[in-house]
Design a protein around this motif. Sequence first.
Motif, PDB file in Angstrom:
ATOM      1  N   GLY A   7       0.988  -1.287  -0.194  1.00  0.00           N
ATOM      2  CA  GLY A   7      -0.278  -0.225  -0.008  1.00  0.00           C
ATOM      3  C   GLY A   7       0.932   1.204   0.067  1.00  0.00           C
ATOM      4  O   GLY A   7       0.316   1.976  -0.539  1.00  0.00           O
ATOM      5  N   ALA A  42      -4.820  -3.594   6.701  1.00  0.00           N
ATOM      6  CA  ALA A  42      -5.652  -2.774   5.210  1.00  0.00           C
ATOM      7  C   ALA A  42      -6.951  -3.807   5.312  1.00  0.00           C
ATOM      8  O   ALA A  42      -8.392  -3.456   5.221  1.00  0.00           O
ATOM      9  N   ILE A  45     -18.475 -10.029   3.312  1.00  0.00           N
ATOM     10  CA  ILE A  45     -19.516  -9.312   3.547  1.00  0.00           C
ATOM     11  C   ILE A  45     -20.669 -10.009   3.251  1.00  0.00           C
ATOM     12  O   ILE A  45     -21.637  -9.907   4.547  1.00  0.00           O
ATOM     13  N   ALA A  98     -13.362  -9.622   0.189  1.00  0.00           N
ATOM     14  CA  ALA A  98     -14.528  -8.289   1.198  1.00  0.00           C
ATOM     15  C   ALA A  98     -15.250  -8.469   1.077  1.00  0.00           C
ATOM     16  O   ALA A  98     -16.669  -7.920   1.784  1.00  0.00           O
ATOM     17  N   PRO A 112     -16.336   2.701  -2.964  1.00  0.00           N
ATOM     18  CA  PRO A 112     -15.771   2.513  -1.398  1.00  0.00           C
ATOM     19  C   PRO A 112     -14.762   1.961  -1.795  1.00  0.00           C
ATOM     20  O   PRO A 112     -13.579   1.965  -0.435  1.00  0.00           O
ATOM     21  N   PHE A 113     -13.604   1.753  -2.705  1.00  0.00           N
ATOM     22  CA  PHE A 113     -12.631   0.140  -3.056  1.00  0.00           C
ATOM     23  C   PHE A 113     -11.776   1.461  -3.581  1.00  0.00           C
ATOM     24  O   PHE A 113     -10.605   1.190  -3.933  1.00  0.00           O
ATOM     25  N   ARG A 153      -2.746  10.225  -2.879  1.00  0.00           N
ATOM     26  CA  ARG A 153      -2.527   9.273  -4.135  1.00  0.00           C
ATOM     27  C   ARG A 153      -1.015  10.473  -3.957  1.00  0.00           C
ATOM     28  O   ARG A 153      -1.411  11.456  -4.093  1.00  0.00           O
ATOM     29  N   PHE A 170     -22.882   0.405   1.230  1.00  0.00           N
ATOM     30  CA  PHE A 170     -21.396   1.112   0.917  1.00  0.00           C
ATOM     31  C   PHE A 170     -21.577   2.973   0.210  1.00  0.00           C
ATOM     32  O   PHE A 170     -20.398   3.321   0.782  1.00  0.00           O
ATOM     33  N   LEU A 176      -4.840 -13.480  -3.888  1.00  0.00           N
ATOM     34  CA  LEU A 176      -5.935 -12.924  -3.690  1.00  0.00           C
ATOM     35  C   LEU A 176      -6.641 -14.217  -4.307  1.00  0.00           C
ATOM     36  O   LEU A 176      -8.162 -14.591  -3.861  1.00  0.00           O
ATOM     37  N   GLY A 227     -10.176   7.757   0.333  1.00  0.00           N
ATOM     38  CA  GLY A 227      -9.299   6.640  -0.027  1.00  0.00           C
ATOM     39  C   GLY A 227      -7.802   6.640   0.857  1.00  0.00           C
ATOM     40  O   GLY A 227      -7.508   6.476   1.494  1.00  0.00           O
ATOM     41  N   GLU A 287       0.072  -6.183   6.178  1.00  0.00           N
ATOM     42  CA  GLU A 287      -0.428  -5.325   5.583  1.00  0.00           C
ATOM     43  C   GLU A 287      -2.157  -6.146   5.868  1.00  0.00           C
ATOM     44  O   GLU A 287      -3.455  -4.775   5.548  1.00  0.00           O
ATOM     45  N   LEU A 288      -1.593  -6.716   5.018  1.00  0.00           N
ATOM     46  CA  LEU A 288      -2.712  -8.150   4.943  1.00  0.00           C
ATOM     47  C   LEU A 288      -4.072  -7.445   6.216  1.00  0.00           C
ATOM     48  O   LEU A 288      -5.389  -7.211   5.812  1.00  0.00           O
ATOM     49  N   SER A 321      -6.795   0.915  -6.722  1.00  0.00           N
ATOM     50  CA  SER A 321      -7.603   0.356  -5.657  1.00  0.00           C
ATOM     51  C   SER A 321      -7.512  -0.599  -4.881  1.00  0.00           C
ATOM     52  O   SER A 321      -6.399  -1.480  -5.149  1.00  0.00           O
ATOM     53  N   CYS A 322      -8.415  -1.266  -4.628  1.00  0.00           N
ATOM     54  CA  CYS A 322      -7.989  -1.982  -3.187  1.00  0.00           C
ATOM     55  C   CYS A 322      -7.268  -3.388  -3.590  1.00  0.00           C
ATOM     56  O   CYS A 322      -8.661  -3.826  -4.454  1.00  0.00           O
ATOM     57  N   THR A 372     -13.141  -4.399   7.186  1.00  0.00           N
ATOM     58  CA  THR A 372     -15.034  -5.358   6.833  1.00  0.00           C
ATOM     59  C   THR A 372     -15.230  -4.994   8.281  1.00  0.00           C
ATOM     60  O   THR A 372     -16.590  -5.206   8.229  1.00  0.00           O
TER      61      THR A 372
HETATM   62  C1  HEM Z   1     -14.690  -3.466   3.435  1.00  0.00           C
HETATM   63  C2  HEM Z   1     -13.758  -3.781   3.151  1.00  0.00           C
HETATM   64  C3  HEM Z   1     -12.510  -2.800   2.285  1.00  0.00           C
HETATM   65  C4  HEM Z   1     -12.202  -1.402   2.251  1.00  0.00           C
HETATM   66  C5  HEM Z   1     -14.102  -0.420   1.873  1.00  0.00           C
HETATM   67  C6  HEM Z   1     -11.124  -1.337   1.430  1.00  0.00           C
HETATM   68  C7  HEM Z   1     -10.629   0.081   0.678  1.00  0.00           C
HETATM   69  C8  HEM Z   1      -9.399   0.277   0.462  1.00  0.00           C
HETATM   70  C9  HEM Z   1      -9.058   1.557  -0.305  1.00  0.00           C
HETATM   71  C10 HEM Z   1     -10.220   2.485  -0.219  1.00  0.00           C
HETATM   72  C11 HEM Z   1      -8.025   1.421  -0.364  1.00  0.00           C
HETATM   73  C12 HEM Z   1      -6.951   2.722  -1.066  1.00  0.00           C
HETATM   74  C13 HEM Z   1      -6.742   2.493  -2.500  1.00  0.00           C
HETATM   75  C14 HEM Z   1      -6.542   3.560  -3.330  1.00  0.00           C
HETATM   76  O1  HEM Z   1      -5.351   4.444  -3.003  1.00  0.00           O
HETATM   77  O2  HEM Z   1      -7.238   4.281  -4.364  1.00  0.00           O
HETATM   78  C15 HEM Z   1      -7.624  -0.270  -0.395  1.00  0.00           C
HETATM   79  C16 HEM Z   1      -6.829  -0.703  -0.739  1.00  0.00           C
HETATM   80  C17 HEM Z   1      -5.816  -1.589  -0.176  1.00  0.00           C
HETATM   81  N1  HEM Z   1      -6.546  -3.093   0.148  1.00  0.00           N
HETATM   82 FE1  HEM Z   1      -8.891  -2.454   0.822  1.00  0.00          FE
HETATM   83  N2  HEM Z   1     -10.608  -2.412   2.052  1.00  0.00           N
HETATM   84  C18 HEM Z   1     -11.378  -3.467   2.296  1.00  0.00           C
HETATM   85  C19 HEM Z   1     -10.934  -4.839   2.193  1.00  0.00           C
HETATM   86  C20 HEM Z   1      -9.372  -5.327   1.953  1.00  0.00           C
HETATM   87  C21 HEM Z   1      -8.965  -6.168   2.324  1.00  0.00           C
HETATM   88  C22 HEM Z   1     -10.025  -7.286   2.742  1.00  0.00           C
HETATM   89  C23 HEM Z   1      -7.621  -6.466   1.942  1.00  0.00           C
HETATM   90  C24 HEM Z   1      -7.109  -7.704   1.659  1.00  0.00           C
HETATM   91  C25 HEM Z   1      -7.692  -8.761   1.960  1.00  0.00           C
HETATM   92  C26 HEM Z   1      -7.599  -5.134   1.695  1.00  0.00           C
HETATM   93  C27 HEM Z   1      -5.940  -4.737   1.073  1.00  0.00           C
HETATM   94  C28 HEM Z   1      -5.775  -3.797   0.455  1.00  0.00           C
HETATM   95  C29 HEM Z   1      -4.012  -3.385   0.171  1.00  0.00           C
HETATM   96  C30 HEM Z   1      -3.555  -4.501   0.045  1.00  0.00           C
HETATM   97  C31 HEM Z   1      -4.459  -2.357  -0.397  1.00  0.00           C
HETATM   98  C32 HEM Z   1      -3.514  -1.526  -0.899  1.00  0.00           C
HETATM   99  C33 HEM Z   1      -3.848  -1.196  -2.474  1.00  0.00           C
HETATM  100  C34 HEM Z   1      -2.180  -0.578  -3.329  1.00  0.00           C
HETATM  101  O3  HEM Z   1      -2.108   0.095  -2.948  1.00  0.00           O
HETATM  102  O4  HEM Z   1      -1.283  -1.690  -4.251  1.00  0.00           O
HETATM  103  N3  HEM Z   1      -8.601  -4.475   1.982  1.00  0.00           N
HETATM  104  N4  HEM Z   1      -8.878  -0.452   0.204  1.00  0.00           N
END
Ligand code: HEM
Length: 432
Positions: A87, A273, A419, A415, A401-402, A342, A330, A106, A339, A269-270, A408-409, A278
């Motif tokens: 991230g 994040a 949910i 997730a 939301p992602f 960036r 969401f 994943l 988010g 980080e997993l 993006s997420c 969730t």
């Molecule tokens: C409702 C659940 C979740 C929401 C709302 C959410 C939301 C987000 C958002 C908004 C970002 C930022 C993306 C960006 O910079 O554009 C993000 C990044 C990330 N999320 Fe999630 N997330 C959720 C669940 C999860 C889960 C379950 C995992 C892992 C299994 C995860 C792993 C990550 C990782 C590793 C990043 C960084 C991605 C990168 O920078 O390449 N997230 N998430």
Amino acid sequence: RSNYPPGCDGMPFLGCLPLLGVHPANTIMKWSKRYGDVFYVKYAMQNVIMLNSFESIKEALVKQGHVFSGRQHTFITEFTSGNAGLGFLDYGAVWRSQRRFGLATLHEFGMGRRCMAPKILEEADLMCDEMLKHGDHAFDCMDHITPAVTNIISILVFGKRFEYDDPTLLDTLHLLFDFGHDFPFALFYFAPLVRFLPPWKAELEKIRQARKPVWDHIMSAIQQHQDTYNENDCRDFIDSFIAKMKSTNADGVKFAWWNKEQLFHYVKELFLAGTDTTATTLRWAILLIHYHTDVHEKIHEEIDREASNPVKFEDMPNMPYTQAVIQEVFRSRPIANFGTMRKTTAVGKVGGYRIPKGSIVMPNIWAVHHNPQRWKNPHLFKPDRHIDQNGKFVKSEDIIPFNVGQRSCLGMQLAKMEIFIFLVRMMQRFNF
Ligand code: HEM
């Protein structure tokens, strides 16, 4: 600065921080009436370009993804992630290869061949059993949801779940939820010098102490996986990474990023994040359904009619109202309103403005989801807005939301699966 967006400077040194109020995303959404969709807000000493509409977010993060997908390294990103993992890696070849690996793994363990759905269901049932032990007494559902979703990441990463009273799980929850939940990340990000002030210095020290046992556990789990590694039996995320380490380093050339330290940061980080995000979404779902009796009745009726008992992930396409409820959760309560920050890696252009290289950019997801031109009465919780005249679910690409774009997420699919299964299973076993 020619053609730079308009914006708000606020006060000397503090910038707009004191003006943001208790709900910064909402305040900034209101400011967009004055400044337009694209404008800057000074956070302490740093300008941040705010994108307040779906169009501007798409124009930047999707159409110019190669420009708007960087991350800035600061004291707090170093403290949180060692500027490794995924991230907080800056945009470039290293991030791309780690991201590709993460998505493939994943997919393999989430939706693909070794689909997580049965394990998620099993965990949901164990969680419901724990909840039932309270009998008629009131309890905080988060006390059970957080360990359960943390176990889903454990299964993905370590290949195993923890009993709810296991000290390793309790240490992890203490770190993630007692400290992580309300941690003022943005304050440290934009005003890093606050780390030297006594209350914050002490807080950071407490986090250092709390994370030690969790970090030790992750390191020893990695070591254990290395000791028992069998290339014909890939058990989990750690094994996949070890396989990648071995194949990448096979010719004797060590590639700096396929090593044990990077694996450690990725695993960490997993958890960071994928748990609070969730769990908090699930909590909102329960609360919103509970307060809207009409929604409660309709979703229950659909679950009784359409879902297998116990629910299967494959039931989802036949459950338009349940999908609409989840999409409305969401929309109305996005967990990450801005988010993740960036940084532009080159000069970009949004809404006709020139965005210089090295700018910090934040999408205002809250503003997109509460745009009154797009959503009638955006502050009301109305799942029916996502159902068409034929009773079909309408998926909206502007509910984000992602976030969107190549950054993006990573865990979005997992997730969504969690949910759906947790929510439906809870509703099969309880009334709330
Ligand atoms: C409702 C659940 C979740 C929401 C709302 C959410 C939301 C987000 C958002 C908004 C970002 C930022 C993306 C960006 O910079 O554009 C993000 C990044 C990330 N999320 Fe999630 N997330 C959720 C669940 C999860 C889960 C379950 C995992 C892992 C299994 C995860 C792993 C990550 C990782 C590793 C990043 C960084 C991605 C990168 O920078 O390449 N997230 N998430």
